[in-house]
Design a protein around this motif. Structure first.
Motif, PDB file in Angstrom:
ATOM      1  N   VAL A  22       0.833  -1.218   0.000  1.00 42.64           N
ATOM      2  CA  VAL A  22       0.000   0.000   0.000  1.00 42.64           C
ATOM      3  C   VAL A  22       0.864   1.263   0.000  1.00 42.64           C
ATOM      4  N   PHE A  23       2.138   1.128   0.403  1.00 45.70           N
ATOM      5  CA  PHE A  23       3.007   2.307   0.506  1.00 45.70           C
ATOM      6  C   PHE A  23       3.734   2.622  -0.804  1.00 45.70           C
ATOM      7  N   GLY A  24       3.548   1.787  -1.816  1.00 44.15           N
ATOM      8  CA  GLY A  24       4.182   2.056  -3.105  1.00 44.15           C
ATOM      9  C   GLY A  24       5.561   1.445  -3.193  1.00 44.15           C
ATOM     10  N   SER A  25       6.479   2.180  -3.811  1.00 48.57           N
ATOM     11  CA  SER A  25       7.800   1.614  -4.090  1.00 48.57           C
ATOM     12  C   SER A  25       8.892   2.488  -3.488  1.00 48.57           C
ATOM     13  N   LEU A  26       9.974   1.853  -3.009  1.00 52.25           N
ATOM     14  CA  LEU A  26      11.126   2.593  -2.481  1.00 52.25           C
ATOM     15  C   LEU A  26      12.231   2.636  -3.529  1.00 52.25           C
ATOM     16  N   GLY A  27      13.077   3.677  -3.430  1.00 50.96           N
ATOM     17  CA  GLY A  27      14.303   3.703  -4.215  1.00 50.96           C
ATOM     18  C   GLY A  27      15.354   2.870  -3.494  1.00 50.96           C
ATOM     19  N   ALA A  28      16.624   3.176  -3.734  1.00 49.38           N
ATOM     20  CA  ALA A  28      17.693   2.361  -3.154  1.00 49.38           C
ATOM     21  C   ALA A  28      17.736   2.472  -1.628  1.00 49.38           C
ATOM     22  N   ASN A  29      17.252   3.595  -1.080  1.00 48.16           N
ATOM     23  CA  ASN A  29      17.350   3.804   0.370  1.00 48.16           C
ATOM     24  C   ASN A  29      15.973   3.958   1.008  1.00 48.16           C
ATOM     25  N   GLY A  30      15.967   3.919   2.348  1.00 49.34           N
ATOM     26  CA  GLY A  30      14.751   4.205   3.095  1.00 49.34           C
ATOM     27  C   GLY A  30      13.940   2.957   3.409  1.00 49.34           C
ATOM     28  N   TYR A  31      12.956   3.153   4.302  1.00 50.88           N
ATOM     29  CA  TYR A  31      12.113   2.054   4.776  1.00 50.88           C
ATOM     30  C   TYR A  31      10.677   2.529   4.917  1.00 50.88           C
ATOM     31  N   PHE A  32       9.725   1.594   4.759  1.00 50.08           N
ATOM     32  CA  PHE A  32       8.337   1.905   5.085  1.00 50.08           C
ATOM     33  C   PHE A  32       8.160   1.798   6.595  1.00 50.08           C
ATOM     34  N   SER A  33       7.324   2.713   7.132  1.00 53.65           N
ATOM     35  CA  SER A  33       6.956   2.584   8.544  1.00 53.65           C
ATOM     36  C   SER A  33       5.465   2.933   8.662  1.00 53.65           C
ATOM     37  N   GLU A  34       4.948   2.983   9.888  1.00 52.27           N
ATOM     38  CA  GLU A  34       3.524   3.252  10.112  1.00 52.27           C
ATOM     39  C   GLU A  34       3.141   4.648   9.634  1.00 52.27           C
ATOM     40  N   THR A  35       4.116   5.537   9.463  1.00 53.33           N
ATOM     41  CA  THR A  35       3.782   6.915   9.076  1.00 53.33           C
ATOM     42  C   THR A  35       4.007   7.182   7.583  1.00 53.33           C
ATOM     43  N   THR A  36       4.407   6.163   6.840  1.00 55.83           N
ATOM     44  CA  THR A  36       4.630   6.349   5.403  1.00 55.83           C
ATOM     45  C   THR A  36       3.288   6.637   4.716  1.00 55.83           C
ATOM     46  N   PRO A  37       3.226   7.684   3.884  1.00 54.22           N
ATOM     47  CA  PRO A  37       1.959   7.961   3.171  1.00 54.22           C
ATOM     48  C   PRO A  37       1.607   6.835   2.199  1.00 54.22           C
TER      49      PRO A  37
END
Ligand SMILES: NC(=O)c1ccc[n+]([C@@H]2O[C@H](COP(=O)([O-])OP(=O)(O)OC[C@H]3O[C@@H](n4cnc5c(N)ncnc54)[C@H](O)[C@@H]3O)[C@@H](O)[C@H]2O)c1
Length: 369
Positions: free
Chosen positions: A138-153
């Motif tokens: 539901v959070f879409g796609s990430l680039g090379a860095n970063g993480y999904f969390s509960e606050t990700t749009p």
């Protein structure tokens, strides 16, 4: 023996549902409501048929009358909602069933749950939980860095993830508007026993062992954060037992894998467990390794590049952490598929094999030429 609490699991005959039912039946009375779509395999829970704390109900979550009557009769202390159409490729082909089950079905289930919950006595009302099992997609796609969390749009990209995002929003709204004690969980890609063979890991294991090609989307560079299904099920149990109403928890096992590397790992395990020159379906075909069956195929349209999860909140607030190491979990999974031909045959028959033929085998074969 103290009286067991009752949980209603929807989609209990699917992959995660079957693993969850097996876990919960140790301590709960479990009612499994499942429509038995192509993705369900009745063999996954066949041994529970005579278990005194297990009941199977063949119905759709979108059947309001049956769901309401079931809630009144069985008096659950929690609803664990897993029933869904879950395969991205199918949603790209036709999203109708995804809207009917994931969106409309979830709405109907919420309405039935609200009616039931409203009539519960005060104590049981406060303790009741409606757990919605959702995905990190539901959070879409990430680039090379970063993480999904509960606050990700939210930014769903596929019809599947759009339908799950929609159901998440309805669940959230039923808490906000009606006070229904909901918990939402968003988890990364699961693997393990009882997964329907259209999904990547069982597909690669079963194609390889049958000497069929191993179709890898694009250049195989997409990254997924894999979690062993039992780690997810333990997280789900903690989420409905300890999770705070209205909250969301995301789960992942910090196991990012590039798709192509993962396929090579599966091939290496099979080379060890069932060498190509000992397998009648691969012997004499000039293969030294199952990796020789890998074929790159046209990428999935809109294919998300990378998913990865930061589950710090679940670790902190639920006391959860994953236990299975990826290499050992993958080995267990390969061994499970090789040891359960009856289950595989049941899952691979009929309509599925036609669909499979059309969408994977045929495509890989054609593009290999
Ligand atoms: N598999 C994953 O990697 C993953 C990751 C995160 C979240 N999820 C979510 O977890 C849930 C379970 O996923 P899964 O992989 O076990 O799915 P699955 O496709 O293996 O099983 C889905 C189950 O739901 C049942 N079902 C479908 N429509 C129904 C309906 N209208 N009424 C009643 N039952 C119905 C099917 O018969 C099947 O038993 C889904 O909601 C999915 O979105 C899955």
């Amino acid at each position: 023996m103290p009286e067991r609490k009752t949980v209603l699991v929807t989609g209990g005959s699917g992959f995660i549902g079957a693993n969850l039912v097996r876990r919960l039946i140790q301590n709960y009375r479990v009612v499994n409501l499942d429509r038995l779509t192509y993705a369900a395999n009745p063999l996954s829970l066949a041994d529970l048929d005579t278990h005194p704390a297990y009941e199977f109900v063949h119905a759709s979550i979108a059947d309001r009358e049956r769901v309401s009557a079931l809630l009144t009769r069985t008096q659950p202390d929690a609803i664990l909602h897993l029933a869904a159409e879950s395969h991205v490729d199918r949603s790209i082909e036709d999203a109708e069933d995804f809207i009917q089950t994931n969106v409309v079905g979830t709405y109907v289930l919420l309405e039935a749950a609200r009616g039931y919950w409203n009539n519960l006595p005060q104590g049981r009302k406060a303790d009741f939980r409606f757990l919605h099992v959702s995905t990190d997609e539901v959070f879409g796609s990430l680039g090379a860095n970063g993480y999904f969390s509960e606050t990700t749009p939210y930014a769903p990209n596929s019809p599947y993830s759009a339908s799950k995002a929609s159901s998440d929003h309805f669940v959230r709204a039923y808490h906000h508007t009606h006070g229904l004690p909901t918990v939402i969980t968003n988890c990364s890609n699961n693997y393990g026993p009882y997964q329907f063979p259209e999904k990547m890991i069982p597909l690669m294991i079963l194609n390889a062992i049958s000497g069929k090609t191993l179709p890898v989307y694009g250049q195989g560079t997409n990254v997924r954060d894999w979690i062993y299904v039992e780690d997810h099920c333990r997280a789900l149990q903690l989420a409905f037992e300890k999770g705070i109403a209205g909250e969301t928890y995301v789960f992942g096992a910090d196991t990012e894998q590039v798709n192509l590397d993962l396929v090579h790992k599966i091939c290496a395990l099979l080379d060890e467990i069932a060498p190509v020159d000992e397998n009648p379906l691969t012997r004499g075909r000039g293969l030294n390794t199952y990796a020789g069956l890998i074929r790159f195929v046209t990428d999935r349209p809109g294919h998300d590049q990378r998913y990865a999860i930061d589950s710090a909140k679940a670790r902190r607030e639920l006391g959860w952490s994953p236990r299975e190491d990826f290499e050992s979990g993958l080995r267990k999974t390969v061994e499970w598929y090789l040891s359960n031909p009856k289950w595989v045959a049941q899952a691979s028959g009929g309509a599925y094999s036609e669909w499979m033929q059309k969408n994977y085998a045929w495509r890989a074969h054609k593009e290999a030429k």
